[in-house]
Design an enzyme around this catalytic site. Structure first.
Site, PDB file in Angstrom:
ATOM      1  N   ASP A 194      -5.344 -35.841  -3.664  1.00 17.98           N
ATOM      2  CA  ASP A 194      -6.206 -35.370  -4.754  1.00 17.98           C
ATOM      3  C   ASP A 194      -7.663 -35.772  -4.482  1.00 17.98           C
ATOM      4  O   ASP A 194      -8.594 -34.994  -4.692  1.00 17.98           O
ATOM      5  CB  ASP A 194      -5.716 -35.966  -6.074  1.00 17.98           C
ATOM      6  CG  ASP A 194      -4.223 -35.758  -6.253  1.00 17.98           C
ATOM      7  OD1 ASP A 194      -3.799 -34.596  -6.314  1.00 17.98           O
ATOM      8  OD2 ASP A 194      -3.472 -36.754  -6.273  1.00 17.98           O
TER       9      ASP A 194
ATOM     10  N   HIS B  19      -0.639 -38.772 -10.478  1.00 19.21           N
ATOM     11  CA  HIS B  19      -0.668 -37.663  -9.524  1.00 19.21           C
ATOM     12  C   HIS B  19       0.076 -36.493 -10.171  1.00 19.21           C
ATOM     13  O   HIS B  19       1.265 -36.279  -9.951  1.00 19.21           O
ATOM     14  CB  HIS B  19      -0.010 -38.043  -8.203  1.00 19.21           C
ATOM     15  CG  HIS B  19       0.222 -36.850  -7.328  1.00 19.21           C
ATOM     16  ND1 HIS B  19      -0.806 -36.142  -6.763  1.00 19.21           N
ATOM     17  CD2 HIS B  19       1.359 -36.206  -6.972  1.00 19.21           C
ATOM     18  CE1 HIS B  19      -0.311 -35.120  -6.090  1.00 19.21           C
ATOM     19  NE2 HIS B  19       1.002 -35.133  -6.203  1.00 19.21           N
TER      20      HIS B  19
HETATM   21  P1  NAI Z   1      10.991 -31.316   1.836  1.00 21.70           P
HETATM   22  O1  NAI Z   1      11.972 -30.810   0.850  1.00 21.70           O
HETATM   23  O2  NAI Z   1      10.530 -30.476   2.954  1.00 21.70           O
HETATM   24  O3  NAI Z   1      11.553 -32.677   2.468  1.00 21.70           O
HETATM   25  C1  NAI Z   1      12.114 -33.678   1.725  1.00 21.70           C
HETATM   26  C2  NAI Z   1      13.136 -34.385   2.593  1.00 21.70           C
HETATM   27  O4  NAI Z   1      13.601 -35.525   1.886  1.00 21.70           O
HETATM   28  C3  NAI Z   1      14.356 -33.525   2.923  1.00 21.70           C
HETATM   29  O5  NAI Z   1      14.532 -33.494   4.319  1.00 21.70           O
HETATM   30  C4  NAI Z   1      15.497 -34.251   2.225  1.00 21.70           C
HETATM   31  O6  NAI Z   1      16.701 -34.177   2.952  1.00 21.70           O
HETATM   32  C5  NAI Z   1      14.949 -35.677   2.200  1.00 21.70           C
HETATM   33  N1  NAI Z   1      15.581 -36.539   1.191  1.00 21.70           N
HETATM   34  C6  NAI Z   1      16.029 -36.212  -0.049  1.00 21.70           C
HETATM   35  N2  NAI Z   1      16.595 -37.277  -0.634  1.00 21.70           N
HETATM   36  C7  NAI Z   1      16.519 -38.287   0.247  1.00 21.70           C
HETATM   37  C8  NAI Z   1      16.964 -39.632   0.221  1.00 21.70           C
HETATM   38  N3  NAI Z   1      17.616 -40.139  -0.825  1.00 21.70           N
HETATM   39  N4  NAI Z   1      16.706 -40.412   1.301  1.00 21.70           N
HETATM   40  C9  NAI Z   1      16.076 -39.903   2.364  1.00 21.70           C
HETATM   41  N5  NAI Z   1      15.654 -38.641   2.463  1.00 21.70           N
HETATM   42  C10 NAI Z   1      15.863 -37.841   1.407  1.00 21.70           C
HETATM   43  O7  NAI Z   1       9.755 -31.835   0.960  1.00 21.70           O
HETATM   44  P2  NAI Z   1       8.266 -32.156   1.434  1.00 21.70           P
HETATM   45  O8  NAI Z   1       7.458 -30.926   1.360  1.00 21.70           O
HETATM   46  O9  NAI Z   1       8.296 -32.927   2.701  1.00 21.70           O
HETATM   47  O10 NAI Z   1       7.779 -33.066   0.214  1.00 21.70           O
HETATM   48  C11 NAI Z   1       8.356 -34.326  -0.019  1.00 21.70           C
HETATM   49  C12 NAI Z   1       7.879 -34.882  -1.364  1.00 21.70           C
HETATM   50  O11 NAI Z   1       6.470 -35.106  -1.366  1.00 21.70           O
HETATM   51  C13 NAI Z   1       8.157 -33.964  -2.549  1.00 21.70           C
HETATM   52  O12 NAI Z   1       8.629 -34.774  -3.624  1.00 21.70           O
HETATM   53  C14 NAI Z   1       6.795 -33.433  -2.905  1.00 21.70           C
HETATM   54  O13 NAI Z   1       6.703 -33.087  -4.266  1.00 21.70           O
HETATM   55  C15 NAI Z   1       5.931 -34.628  -2.583  1.00 21.70           C
HETATM   56  N6  NAI Z   1       4.506 -34.359  -2.397  1.00 21.70           N
HETATM   57  C16 NAI Z   1       3.617 -35.296  -2.888  1.00 21.70           C
HETATM   58  C17 NAI Z   1       2.274 -35.150  -2.724  1.00 21.70           C
HETATM   59  C18 NAI Z   1       1.322 -36.163  -3.271  1.00 21.70           C
HETATM   60  O14 NAI Z   1       0.109 -35.905  -3.200  1.00 21.70           O
HETATM   61  N7  NAI Z   1       1.729 -37.318  -3.775  1.00 21.70           N
HETATM   62  C19 NAI Z   1       1.731 -33.970  -2.045  1.00 21.70           C
HETATM   63  C20 NAI Z   1       2.726 -33.065  -1.529  1.00 21.70           C
HETATM   64  C21 NAI Z   1       4.067 -33.268  -1.721  1.00 21.70           C
END
Ligand code: NAI
Length: 324
Positions: A159, A187
């Site tokens: 952000d 966030h």
């Molecule tokens: P994605 O869906 O591509 O990857 C998430 C991965 O986490 C998947 O491979 C899944 O198998 C794994 N996962 C789920 N539960 C798990 C567990 N208990 N232990 C280990 N691995 C686990 O999602 P992406 O795009 O990589 O985003 C990840 C997170 O980051 C989402 O929650 C998203 O909302 C968040 N995010 C936060 C931002 C921020 O600024 N704070 C910015 C962008 C995304």
């Protein structure tokens, strides 16, 4: 030679993981002279995909990468970890209530917090990226009573960087000319990007733009940028999120004069103690410090309070669900 720093990444097979791991292994997370050991934590169904990513990491022959471990067991993944990037989370699915979302994430971040408590290195630093990041960080922290509370942080650096980029474009200046940018609060869409303390060429940024733009364009554009990326790209921000995670940890370890990070409140600026809320922060001697003494006018107060109220509601909800 220096002992490698163990960096654990959860959700390693996800899209942020894919954008993040190569940069960590290349030395951008900690510094170009710090060897790293990667530990990839995934759910069982995604371990194979993580193994594929590990094959590609091998194929980069990164001089600083001293080893890769892949597991679906948090107790293994966090064993001896010095840095933990908690990226994997349960996304909100259609029809899911907030309570369901918090509960699903409590089932992830509670056990991970406990595993960090029981197995991580004494100097463990945790950055939560997975949403709802601030409250997931609180849940993990509350399951790690033996780890100093301030080691649990959540990411608002994306952000912050979005705010820098929007303001730089508006004023036609390089981002490097902007100082003292701040994101306050959660966030989420209630976050408050503050131009009343940001400076451009020594002048207060809020005085260089008109109030209508600040209120009706700048704030909502920064707060809703994630949705705009999904709309345009057909997938959520990944490389920019990974970049922000790198910035956050690099600054935490190596120092910074002024940035934004969600850290446990000490009661500063009327934010209830213990909430993991975004503040203007400096990093000194490996610790975040909230920048003190800023005057908060009525416009900012109202917006900070609204975002902090949302954090309190999330905290109360996870308390009621018995997640903390
Ligand atoms: P994605 O869906 O591509 O990857 C998430 C991965 O986490 C998947 O491979 C899944 O198998 C794994 N996962 C789920 N539960 C798990 C567990 N208990 N232990 C280990 N691995 C686990 O999602 P992406 O795009 O990589 O985003 C990840 C997170 O980051 C989402 O929650 C998203 O909302 C968040 N995010 C936060 C931002 C921020 O600024 N704070 C910015 C962008 C995304």
């Amino acid at each position: 030679a220096q002992t490698p720093v163990k960096v654990t990444v959860t959700g390693a097979a996800g899209q942020i993981g894919y954008a993040l791991l190569f940069r960590i292994a290349s030395g951008q997370l900690l510094g170009a002279d710090v060897p790293v050991k990667l530990s990839l934590l995934e759910i069982p169904q995604a371990v194979k995909a993580a193994e594929g990513t590990a094959m590609e990491l091998d194929d980069c022959a990164f001089p600083l990468l001293s080893g890769i471990e892949i597991t679906d067991d948090p107790n293994v993944a966090f064993n001896g970890a010095n840095v933990a990037l908690l990226v994997g989370a349960m996304p909100r699915k259609a029809g899911m209530e907030r309570g369901d979302l918090l509960e699903a994430n409590g089932g992830i971040f509670g056990p991970q917090g406990k595993a960090i408590n029981d197995h991580a290195a004494d100097d463990i630093r945790v950055l939560v990226v997975g949403n709802p990041a601030n409250t997931n960080a609180l849940i993990a922290q509350q399951h790690a009573p033996d780890v100093p509370a301030e080691r649990f942080t959540a990411m608002t650096r994306l952000d912050h960087n979005r705010a820098l980029s929007q303001l730089a474009a508006k004023l036609q200046v390089p981002v490097t000319e902007i100082k003292k940018m701040t994101i306050w609060g959660n966030h989420s869409a209630t976050q408050y990007p503050d131009l009343f303390h940001a400076e451009v060429g020594g002048k207060i940024a809020a005085e260089l733009v008109d109030e209508g733009w600040l209120r009706d364009t700048f704030i909502p554009t920064v707060a809703k940028r994630g949705a705009a990326i999904i709309e345009a790209r057909g997938a959520s921000s990944a490389a920019s999120a990974a970049n922000a995670a790198i910035d956050h940890v690099y600054d935490w370890v190596n120092g910074a004069e002024w940035t934004s990070a969600a850290i446990p409140s000490d009661g500063s600026y009327g934010v209830p103690e213990g909430l993991i809320s975004s503040f203007p922060v400096a990093s000194r001697n490996g610790k975040w410090e909230i920048i003190q003494g800023l005057e908060i006018d009525a416009f900012s107060r109202e917006r900070i309070d609204a975002s902090v109220r949302e954090l309190e509601e999330e905290r109360d909800a996870v308390r009621q669900l018995g997640l903390i």
